[in-house]
Design a protein around this motif. Structure first.
Motif, PDB file in Angstrom:
ATOM      1  N   TYR A  70      33.248  42.025  46.125  1.00  0.00           N
ATOM      2  CA  TYR A  70      32.570  43.214  45.622  1.00  0.00           C
ATOM      3  C   TYR A  70      31.082  42.939  45.816  1.00  0.00           C
TER       4      TYR A  70
ATOM      5  N   SER B 245      26.982  50.049  45.746  1.00  0.00           N
ATOM      6  CA  SER B 245      27.976  49.095  46.230  1.00  0.00           C
ATOM      7  C   SER B 245      28.607  49.657  47.496  1.00  0.00           C
TER       8      SER B 245
ATOM      9  N   VAL C  52      33.100  50.251  48.325  1.00  0.00           N
ATOM     10  CA  VAL C  52      33.877  49.627  47.247  1.00  0.00           C
ATOM     11  C   VAL C  52      35.326  50.098  47.242  1.00  0.00           C
TER      12      VAL C  52
ATOM     13  N   LYS D 165      36.709  39.083  45.311  1.00  0.00           N
ATOM     14  CA  LYS D 165      37.575  40.247  45.037  1.00  0.00           C
ATOM     15  C   LYS D 165      38.459  40.033  43.807  1.00  0.00           C
TER      16      LYS D 165
ATOM     17  N   PHE E 126      36.549  40.262  40.682  1.00  0.00           N
ATOM     18  CA  PHE E 126      36.198  41.662  40.431  1.00  0.00           C
ATOM     19  C   PHE E 126      37.340  42.357  39.676  1.00  0.00           C
TER      20      PHE E 126
END
Length: 197
Positions: free
Chosen positions: A33, A63, A66, A92, A95
């Motif tokens: 992310y 971002s 995303v 990831k 996140f």
């Protein structure tokens, strides 16, 4: 979008990119992310002839792409530093751990994804326009829509003619010709080679 300290507490790290550095490439598997702390990123791809098409520009607080994190697919686009950037990158899985433990963040993520989709719909609409002025006006209206002062000529378009061409699928020559015509018709103003809308 997500508080910096919170991302750091879940294992994010800082990553600096120089202008034109590739952050991720079309075909890469999403593994982070990303959140922009400083600078801008362009999301692009190239056609068979090597012509660049800019899908969008993501600025500080944003971002890039995303939505792909929620799929098992590869990136369909490139993310390239539009200027010197500082990003936070969070693995990831970390996140998703963060979202599980802080479900209120889904609202922020959904807002980001929705804004990206809205931009895509606007730009897809411009592709159906034959009139290049309509394409440019649609893009400029979208950009100015995020700006508080809506009075005429109050917003400086933050892109070069080449970048406007890449964003709209027009040639640079067409953008130059049409912006001059728009200035003549008092739709926009050009001062020191900068466009004010």
């Amino acid at each position: 979008m997500i508080i910096e300290d919170l991302l750091l507490s879940y294992g994010a790290d800082y990553k600096d990119y120089d202008t034109n550095d590739i952050i991720f490439a079309e075909g890469d598997k999403p593994s982070y992310y990303f959140q922009i702390l400083k600078g801008k990123i362009k999301i692009n791809n190239y056609n068979d002839q090597g012509k660049e098409f800019i899908q969008g520009i993501v600025s500080t607080g944003g971002s890039p792409v995303v939505s792909v994190l929620f799929t098992e697919r590869s990136y369909p686009v490139n993310a390239i530093a539009f200027e010197d950037c500082r990003l936070l990158r969070l693995p990831k899985q970390h996140f998703f751990d963060l979202l599980k433990e802080k479900p209120d963040l889904y609202e922020k993520i959904l807002s980001c994804i929705s804004e990206n989709m809205y931009y895509k719909y606007i730009m897809m609409q411009t592709m159906s326009f034959q009139n290049p002025e309509n394409k440019l006006k649609t893009l400029m209206n979208y950009l100015k829509g995020h700006y508080e002062n809506k009075s005429q000529y109050s917003y400086q378009i933050p892109f070069t003619r080449q970048q406007l061409a890449s964003l709209t699928g027009l040639s640079v020559e067409t953008v130059i010709r049409v912006t001059k015509s728009m200035e003549k018709n008092e739709v926009l103003k050009i001062k020191n080679r900068k466009i004010f809308y």
